[in-house]
Design a protein around this motif. Sequence first.
Motif, PDB file in Angstrom:
ATOM      1  N   THR A  27       0.822  -1.215   0.000  1.00  0.00           N
ATOM      2  CA  THR A  27       0.000   0.000   0.000  1.00  0.00           C
ATOM      3  C   THR A  27       0.852   1.258   0.000  1.00  0.00           C
ATOM      4  N   GLY A  28       2.115   1.133   0.377  1.00  0.00           N
ATOM      5  CA  GLY A  28       2.974   2.305   0.502  1.00  0.00           C
ATOM      6  C   GLY A  28       2.869   2.979   1.854  1.00  0.00           C
ATOM      7  N   ALA A  29       2.009   2.457   2.719  1.00  0.00           N
ATOM      8  CA  ALA A  29       1.847   3.043   4.053  1.00  0.00           C
ATOM      9  C   ALA A  29       2.994   2.621   4.962  1.00  0.00           C
ATOM     10  N   SER A  30       3.225   3.413   5.999  1.00  0.00           N
ATOM     11  CA  SER A  30       4.275   3.127   6.976  1.00  0.00           C
ATOM     12  C   SER A  30       3.684   3.267   8.373  1.00  0.00           C
ATOM     13  N   PRO A  31       4.130   2.460   9.330  1.00  0.00           N
ATOM     14  CA  PRO A  31       3.593   2.565  10.693  1.00  0.00           C
ATOM     15  C   PRO A  31       3.843   3.945  11.292  1.00  0.00           C
ATOM     16  N   ARG A  32       2.958   4.350  12.193  1.00  0.00           N
ATOM     17  CA  ARG A  32       3.172   5.604  12.890  1.00  0.00           C
ATOM     18  C   ARG A  32       4.399   5.462  13.787  1.00  0.00           C
ATOM     19  N   THR A  33       4.995   6.568  14.141  1.00  0.00           N
ATOM     20  CA  THR A  33       6.262   6.536  14.877  1.00  0.00           C
ATOM     21  C   THR A  33       6.130   6.984  16.329  1.00  0.00           C
ATOM     22  N   ASP A  34       4.905   7.277  16.774  1.00  0.00           N
ATOM     23  CA  ASP A  34       4.735   7.777  18.133  1.00  0.00           C
ATOM     24  C   ASP A  34       4.066   6.767  19.058  1.00  0.00           C
ATOM     25  N   ALA A  35       4.037   5.500  18.655  1.00  0.00           N
ATOM     26  CA  ALA A  35       3.362   4.489  19.466  1.00  0.00           C
ATOM     27  C   ALA A  35       4.275   3.983  20.579  1.00  0.00           C
ATOM     28  N   ASP A  36       3.654   3.560  21.670  1.00  0.00           N
ATOM     29  CA  ASP A  36       4.409   2.955  22.762  1.00  0.00           C
ATOM     30  C   ASP A  36       4.783   1.507  22.431  1.00  0.00           C
ATOM     31  N   TYR A  37       3.895   0.851  21.699  1.00  0.00           N
ATOM     32  CA  TYR A  37       4.129  -0.515  21.238  1.00  0.00           C
ATOM     33  C   TYR A  37       3.818  -0.580  19.747  1.00  0.00           C
ATOM     34  N   THR A  38       4.638  -1.308  18.997  1.00  0.00           N
ATOM     35  CA  THR A  38       4.367  -1.523  17.581  1.00  0.00           C
ATOM     36  C   THR A  38       4.378  -3.024  17.317  1.00  0.00           C
ATOM     37  N   VAL A  39       3.294  -3.514  16.708  1.00  0.00           N
ATOM     38  CA  VAL A  39       3.104  -4.955  16.514  1.00  0.00           C
ATOM     39  C   VAL A  39       3.241  -5.303  15.043  1.00  0.00           C
ATOM     40  N   PHE A  40       4.058  -6.305  14.767  1.00  0.00           N
ATOM     41  CA  PHE A  40       4.203  -6.839  13.411  1.00  0.00           C
ATOM     42  C   PHE A  40       3.815  -8.307  13.406  1.00  0.00           C
ATOM     43  N   THR A  41       3.240  -8.739  12.288  1.00  0.00           N
ATOM     44  CA  THR A  41       2.681 -10.086  12.237  1.00  0.00           C
ATOM     45  C   THR A  41       3.259 -10.957  11.141  1.00  0.00           C
ATOM     46  N   SER A  42       4.176 -10.423  10.314  1.00  0.00           N
ATOM     47  CA  SER A  42       4.642 -11.217   9.178  1.00  0.00           C
ATOM     48  C   SER A  42       6.010 -10.773   8.680  1.00  0.00           C
ATOM     49  N   LYS A  43       6.667 -11.689   7.980  1.00  0.00           N
ATOM     50  CA  LYS A  43       7.937 -11.406   7.306  1.00  0.00           C
ATOM     51  C   LYS A  43       7.750 -10.312   6.254  1.00  0.00           C
ATOM     52  N   THR A  44       6.645 -10.367   5.526  1.00  0.00           N
ATOM     53  CA  THR A  44       6.372  -9.361   4.494  1.00  0.00           C
ATOM     54  C   THR A  44       6.321  -7.965   5.101  1.00  0.00           C
ATOM     55  N   GLY A  45       5.652  -7.845   6.230  1.00  0.00           N
ATOM     56  CA  GLY A  45       5.564  -6.554   6.900  1.00  0.00           C
ATOM     57  C   GLY A  45       6.929  -6.026   7.287  1.00  0.00           C
TER      58      GLY A  45
END
Length: 246
Positions: A42-60
Amino acid sequence: MTDRPRVAVFRPDDERITEAVDLLDDLGTEAVPDPMLEVEATGASPRTDADYTVFTSKTGAELIAEAGWTAGESTVCAIGDPTADALDAEGYAVDLIPEEFTSAGLVDTLEGTVEGERVEVARSDHGSAVLLDGLNDAGAYVHETVLYRLTRPDAAGESAEVAAAGDLDAALFTSSLTVEHFLEAAAERGLRDAAVSGLDDAVVAVIGPPTAETAREHGLPVDVVASEADFETLAREAVAATGSER
């Protein structure tokens, strides 16, 4: 029929399908590679101000590296060792991996620690609601970023034809979406009932409880649920169940 068990594998059409075919060959089987997932970033990127960031896959993990995302002070969480390994390979330090490699497992791990915290969930457009709902119930402020969409390749469906002919010994489902796409591809060929019937005589192996639930909901028998949520474990345990592992 071939002398070697024929095993359908649905990994995306990149190095993952190549590695899967090589592994199945090493295990003494004949792979039936039939990619059921295609990644559209999608071209989107996670926000950078989170206390926790969750990833679920190798692709991500690969996509955030391409986007130049930085973790900053965020606690980086990975669901499963494969995701953690991919993040590590891209230069991200992983702070937390739940003991159970599922969305529910991560919720259980974070419950009691995320109340009032900002939690960013970065994943595909087909992520389970269990994760978002569970984190919300735990009192977190949850934001989801869709990094990529998962679609079904136009050419998918060879494995359904093999199953319908009764020539498939095992099928390795790595997500609920691979189950759904397999059945959709079979239906498009007018083979859905025959393919499901063919799987009755095969080892149906799934990577975890959510995929098992989806398979059963769609009328597929589930013979093997991988003891660990990674493809190699899934493949080895499925092949062993056919009685043909080297």
